[in-house]
Write an enzyme that holds these catalytic residues in place. Sequence first.
Site, PDB file in Angstrom:
ATOM      1  CE  LYS A   7       0.846   1.325   4.444  1.00 42.58           C
ATOM      2  NZ  LYS A   7       1.520   2.595   4.829  1.00 42.58           N
TER       3      LYS A   7
ATOM      4  CG  ASP B   1      -1.061  -0.360   7.998  1.00 46.85           C
ATOM      5  OD1 ASP B   1      -1.923   0.518   8.218  1.00 46.85           O
ATOM      6  OD2 ASP B   1       0.165  -0.109   7.970  1.00 46.85           O
TER       7      ASP B   1
END
Length: 309
Positions: free
Chosen positions: A11, A147
């Site tokens: 990401k 996350d």
Amino acid sequence: MTAVTVRVPAKVNLQLGVGPLRDDGYHDLVNVFHAVSLFDEVTAVPADRLSVTVEAAPDARVAIEAVPTTGDNLAARAARLVAERLGVEPLVGLRIRKAIPVAGGMAGGSADAAAALVACARLWDDPDTPRLSRDDLMEMGGAIGSDVPFALLGGTAIGVGRGERLTPVPARGTFHWVFATADGGLSTPAVYAECDRLREERGERAPWPRASEELMAALADGDAKALGAALHNDLQPAALTLRPSLRDTLAAGRDLGALGALVSGSGPTCAFLAESENHAADLAAALNGADVARQAFAAHGPVPGATIL
């Protein structure tokens, strides 16, 4: 079933707004996640004990020696959590093939945990009447790390709270990126602590973060130029203080025509938004020749989250 392989993306944080420090030691965040085409793969195979092995993907210059292979590994924690929920023993060998930078601000460890959740659920759950839903895996991911849920979801999303409460964001078209890695990693807790220290030193009160309207509009319109102008990371000053050489990396990318540049997450990987696929390839080549990064490579986004191969 003898083996399950799951591919999971890295990401980049298009916006990372860091609010005040909470009583539980975390910060309230507004975190706009964007999944990009840089992937780790985790293979789960039946074994007589829980084990983790790690190798670098072909052509990936990642510091796999920094990845724990003991119980501290997030993928191992994920396997134990799935086994506990299903009432089985965590008898699995996890083989991790890494291309995502280690301690690089791109959530590589969290991605591996997400992949292990999916792989072990497929390995141990009943495919006809599964006991673990996608929502269950998202909940378990949030218990492992902030996350992890986004690595399961993929695409583009806003995360609030610690970043684990997600809302998908419409993003039109494809955005092209270049990522420049650095030698050595940065500790996420150390970067947050430095952010707090800098704010205190400057007498700043941390504002309650809000999603950028300009960023949301740029994503909805597929406007790369506007997106580049709207990129923002509240942790960037702290990362630059701890690793001043990143200033040169960011400046080099801007000088080479990047539409936007920022430190990804807690760093030290730097992200550059390019105009097109060809521009991204040229920018990566130029950065590799400029001696300002360990390695620069192109990728695109958004891409799906953890996927069984």
